[in-house]
Scaffold this active site. Structure first.
Site, PDB file in Angstrom:
ATOM      1  N   TYR A 131      -6.373  14.843 -15.723  1.00 52.02           N
ATOM      2  CA  TYR A 131      -7.232  14.775 -16.910  1.00 52.02           C
ATOM      3  C   TYR A 131      -8.212  15.933 -16.870  1.00 52.02           C
ATOM      4  CZ  TYR A 131     -10.431  13.059 -20.445  1.00 52.02           C
ATOM      5  OH  TYR A 131     -11.203  12.963 -21.579  1.00 52.02           O
TER       6      TYR A 131
ATOM      7  N   TYR B 210     -16.630  14.533 -14.430  1.00 52.67           N
ATOM      8  CA  TYR B 210     -15.175  14.516 -14.258  1.00 52.67           C
ATOM      9  C   TYR B 210     -14.647  15.876 -13.771  1.00 52.67           C
ATOM     10  CZ  TYR B 210     -10.536  12.712 -14.331  1.00 52.67           C
ATOM     11  OH  TYR B 210      -9.306  12.303 -13.901  1.00 52.67           O
TER      12      TYR B 210
ATOM     13  N   ASP C 152       0.825  -1.207   0.000  1.00 52.17           N
ATOM     14  CA  ASP C 152       0.000   0.000   0.000  1.00 52.17           C
ATOM     15  C   ASP C 152       0.866   1.266   0.000  1.00 52.17           C
ATOM     16  OD1 ASP C 152      -1.819   1.979   0.321  1.00 52.17           O
ATOM     17  OD2 ASP C 152      -2.521   1.340   2.301  1.00 52.17           O
TER      18      ASP C 152
HETATM   19  P1  NAD Z   1      -4.697   2.288 -13.365  1.00 52.38           P
HETATM   20  O1  NAD Z   1      -5.898   1.781 -12.647  1.00 52.38           O
HETATM   21  O2  NAD Z   1      -4.339   1.626 -14.645  1.00 52.38           O
HETATM   22  O3  NAD Z   1      -3.392   2.225 -12.418  1.00 52.38           O
HETATM   23  C1  NAD Z   1      -3.408   2.483 -11.067  1.00 52.38           C
HETATM   24  C2  NAD Z   1      -2.104   2.046 -10.438  1.00 52.38           C
HETATM   25  O4  NAD Z   1      -2.144   2.422  -9.047  1.00 52.38           O
HETATM   26  C3  NAD Z   1      -1.834   0.537 -10.451  1.00 52.38           C
HETATM   27  O5  NAD Z   1      -0.453   0.299 -10.670  1.00 52.38           O
HETATM   28  C4  NAD Z   1      -2.210   0.088  -9.035  1.00 52.38           C
HETATM   29  O6  NAD Z   1      -1.519  -1.079  -8.567  1.00 52.38           O
HETATM   30  C5  NAD Z   1      -1.739   1.311  -8.266  1.00 52.38           C
HETATM   31  N1  NAD Z   1      -2.365   1.428  -6.948  1.00 52.38           N
HETATM   32  C6  NAD Z   1      -3.664   1.640  -6.638  1.00 52.38           C
HETATM   33  N2  NAD Z   1      -3.806   1.711  -5.290  1.00 52.38           N
HETATM   34  C7  NAD Z   1      -2.568   1.558  -4.754  1.00 52.38           C
HETATM   35  C8  NAD Z   1      -2.052   1.553  -3.439  1.00 52.38           C
HETATM   36  N3  NAD Z   1      -2.822   1.731  -2.388  1.00 52.38           N
HETATM   37  N4  NAD Z   1      -0.730   1.332  -3.284  1.00 52.38           N
HETATM   38  C9  NAD Z   1       0.104   1.126  -4.354  1.00 52.38           C
HETATM   39  N5  NAD Z   1      -0.337   1.154  -5.613  1.00 52.38           N
HETATM   40  C10 NAD Z   1      -1.653   1.362  -5.810  1.00 52.38           C
HETATM   41  O7  NAD Z   1      -4.934   3.855 -13.537  1.00 52.38           O
HETATM   42  P2  NAD Z   1      -4.525   4.944 -14.641  1.00 52.38           P
HETATM   43  O8  NAD Z   1      -5.738   5.227 -15.454  1.00 52.38           O
HETATM   44  O9  NAD Z   1      -3.255   4.594 -15.305  1.00 52.38           O
HETATM   45  O10 NAD Z   1      -4.344   6.217 -13.710  1.00 52.38           O
HETATM   46  C11 NAD Z   1      -3.084   6.690 -13.277  1.00 52.38           C
HETATM   47  C12 NAD Z   1      -3.156   8.201 -13.191  1.00 52.38           C
HETATM   48  O11 NAD Z   1      -3.363   8.746 -14.507  1.00 52.38           O
HETATM   49  C13 NAD Z   1      -4.315   8.719 -12.327  1.00 52.38           C
HETATM   50  O12 NAD Z   1      -3.898   9.860 -11.629  1.00 52.38           O
HETATM   51  C14 NAD Z   1      -5.352   9.117 -13.363  1.00 52.38           C
HETATM   52  O13 NAD Z   1      -6.262  10.098 -12.898  1.00 52.38           O
HETATM   53  C15 NAD Z   1      -4.446   9.657 -14.454  1.00 52.38           C
HETATM   54  N6  NAD Z   1      -5.067   9.773 -15.791  1.00 52.38           N
HETATM   55  C16 NAD Z   1      -5.747   8.716 -16.335  1.00 52.38           C
HETATM   56  C17 NAD Z   1      -6.365   8.866 -17.572  1.00 52.38           C
HETATM   57  C18 NAD Z   1      -7.139   7.734 -18.210  1.00 52.38           C
HETATM   58  O14 NAD Z   1      -7.851   7.955 -19.198  1.00 52.38           O
HETATM   59  N7  NAD Z   1      -6.997   6.511 -17.710  1.00 52.38           N
HETATM   60  C19 NAD Z   1      -6.246  10.080 -18.286  1.00 52.38           C
HETATM   61  C20 NAD Z   1      -5.504  11.111 -17.718  1.00 52.38           C
HETATM   62  C21 NAD Z   1      -4.934  10.951 -16.466  1.00 52.38           C
END
Ligand code: NAD
Length: 386
Positions: A225, A235, A111
């Site tokens: 985002y 959002y 975590d």
């Molecule tokens: P994702 O769900 O693919 O990845 C989340 C990651 O966080 C994973 O590696 C998971 O293991 C880790 N995680 C979650 N809880 C945890 C904890 N308690 N301890 C350790 N690790 C933990 O998500 P994503 O879409 O890649 O999002 C990542 C970032 O990018 C976020 O800030 C999101 O807002 C941002 N983002 C996403 C998008 C999109 O369209 N997906 C667009 C722009 C920005």
């Protein structure tokens, strides 16, 4: 065991180890096909490194910049004959591929919000890596336990101030539905900021600074985002948008703290992509399906790996806006692209979903997150699970 997808709403409860490995390999191949990135960070800590944008960041750091990496994630390992989560298989594959290339690739599965994992990371940096010159903060989580108060906060995806009614797609039945979501309470807004805002990012930097494991000129980058008007109520103007405002304020606080290292805290506004986190946001899967059709037709579609290659190869200086944020969403937000989204949005229905949008592409991307429908993987193979 023969492994097939078991989808439950916006999550798939099974994952295919070979499919996940192949996904990682394909992202590595993309990076290897691009120009090597020079003058880039050499020792990169990625918090949230097992899926989505964090995984792609780690792949670019390790293969595009030939950096040593430490990845932090929270994933279910294989246990008692039960499958691991996709992120576990991704992370395992990446460690293996990076080490084969002679790069340091260390991972901590725990975590990231806890001080215990922060302490473990500091010990690992000291033992194996030496000072870190880049921290990527890419967590997406539904909950966070505050290490000071012990209280657990749950994030919600709700509008603020007024109810939201709008279109969404039920990804199981492929039906377009009208949904209505009540506005968040003050407590829910606060909880979402606690989870998805920048408090924990700042805490990471504080503890790494205090431990003197950050190098001169350190860069740290977190992802945000914004998106178009159709997604704003849920959002940008909703609870998650408030949390992203908090994240941007944290960037400013961190920037001040990094002055003595001449470091920089950066926000990168990324494009909408299919990840486990984004699949859970109402309206977004429908928006993505429409967006992907348009961007593919125009030859400007990108996934996580293309976006992260752009970010790293620009040395975190990609198309900055007046607030200093990297705008990797510049192609998504182009006028001609958004005009077409706006034109399709009111017309889309269950009957024309596959004609007016790239729902098929969305569906495939979603299954691929869990290692399914990946070309060249033998899904009939009996897999051994530990
Ligand atoms: P994702 O769900 O693919 O990845 C989340 C990651 O966080 C994973 O590696 C998971 O293991 C880790 N995680 C979650 N809880 C945890 C904890 N308690 N301890 C350790 N690790 C933990 O998500 P994503 O879409 O890649 O999002 C990542 C970032 O990018 C976020 O800030 C999101 O807002 C941002 N983002 C996403 C998008 C999109 O369209 N997906 C667009 C722009 C920005």
């Amino acid at each position: 065991m023969i492994i097939s997808p078991k989808v439950r709403g916006f999550i798939c409860v099974t994952a295919h180890p070979d499919g996940c490995k192949k996904n990682v390999l394909e992202q590595i191949s993309y990076v290897n096909s691009q120009k090597k990135i020079t003058d880039s960070p050499r020792k990169v800590l990625i918090i949230g490194s097992s899926t989505g944008y964090g995984l792609a960041s780690r792949i670019v750091a390790s293969f595009g910049s030939e950096a040593d990496t430490i990845g932090i994630y929270f994933e279910r390992p294989e246990m008692d004959g039960k499958l691991a989560s996709a992120g576990f298989y991704n992370a395992r594959a990446l460690d293996e591929f990076s080490r084969t290339e002679g790069r340091l690739s260390e991972s901590i599965n725990g975590d990231a919000f806890s001080d215990a994992v922060k302490g473990e990371t500091i010990a690992l940096i000291r033992e194996k890596c030496g000072k870190i010159d880049c921290i990527i903060y890419s967590l997406a989580s539904p909950r966070r336990t505050d290490p000071v108060s012990g209280e657990t906060y749950k994030s919600v995806l709700k509008p603020i101030g007024a109810s939201f009614s709008g279109k969404t797609v039920n990804t199981d039945t492929e039906q377009i539905l009208e949904i209505s979501i009540d506005p968040a309470t003050e407590l829910e807004i606060e909880a979402t900021c606690k989870v998805m805002g920048g408090e924990d990012w700042e805490r990471w930097v504080d503890q790494l600074l205090a431990a003197d494991v950050l190098a001169e000129g350190l860069k740290t980058c977190a992802y945000s985002y914004i998106g178009p008007e159709v997604t704003w109520p849920i959002y940008a103007n909703g609870t998650i948008g408030k949390a992203k405002e908090h994240l941007e304020q944290s960037a400013k606080n961190i920037q001040n703290k990094l002055k003595k290292l001449q470091g920089e805290a950066i926000i990168s506004v990324n494009k909408a992509v299919v990840t486990q986190a984004s699949s859970a946001i109402p309206v977004v899967p429908l928006y993505n399906s429409i967006l992907f059709k348009i961007m593919k037709q125009k030859g400007i579609h990108e996934g996580c790996i293309e976006q992260m290659y752009r970010l790293f190869s620009s040395h975190f200086d990609a198309n900055r806006d007046e607030l200093g944020r990297n705008r990797l969403d510049n192609l998504e937000m182009r006028d001609d692209v958004q005009r077409e989204v706006k034109e399709i949005w009111p017309r889309i229905s269950t009957e024309n979903l596959r004609e007016l949008s790239d729902f098929e592409g969305y569906r495939q991307d979603f299954l691929r997150l869990f290692g399914f429908e990946v070309a060249g993987v033998d899904y009939g193979k009996d897999m051994e699970i530990a």
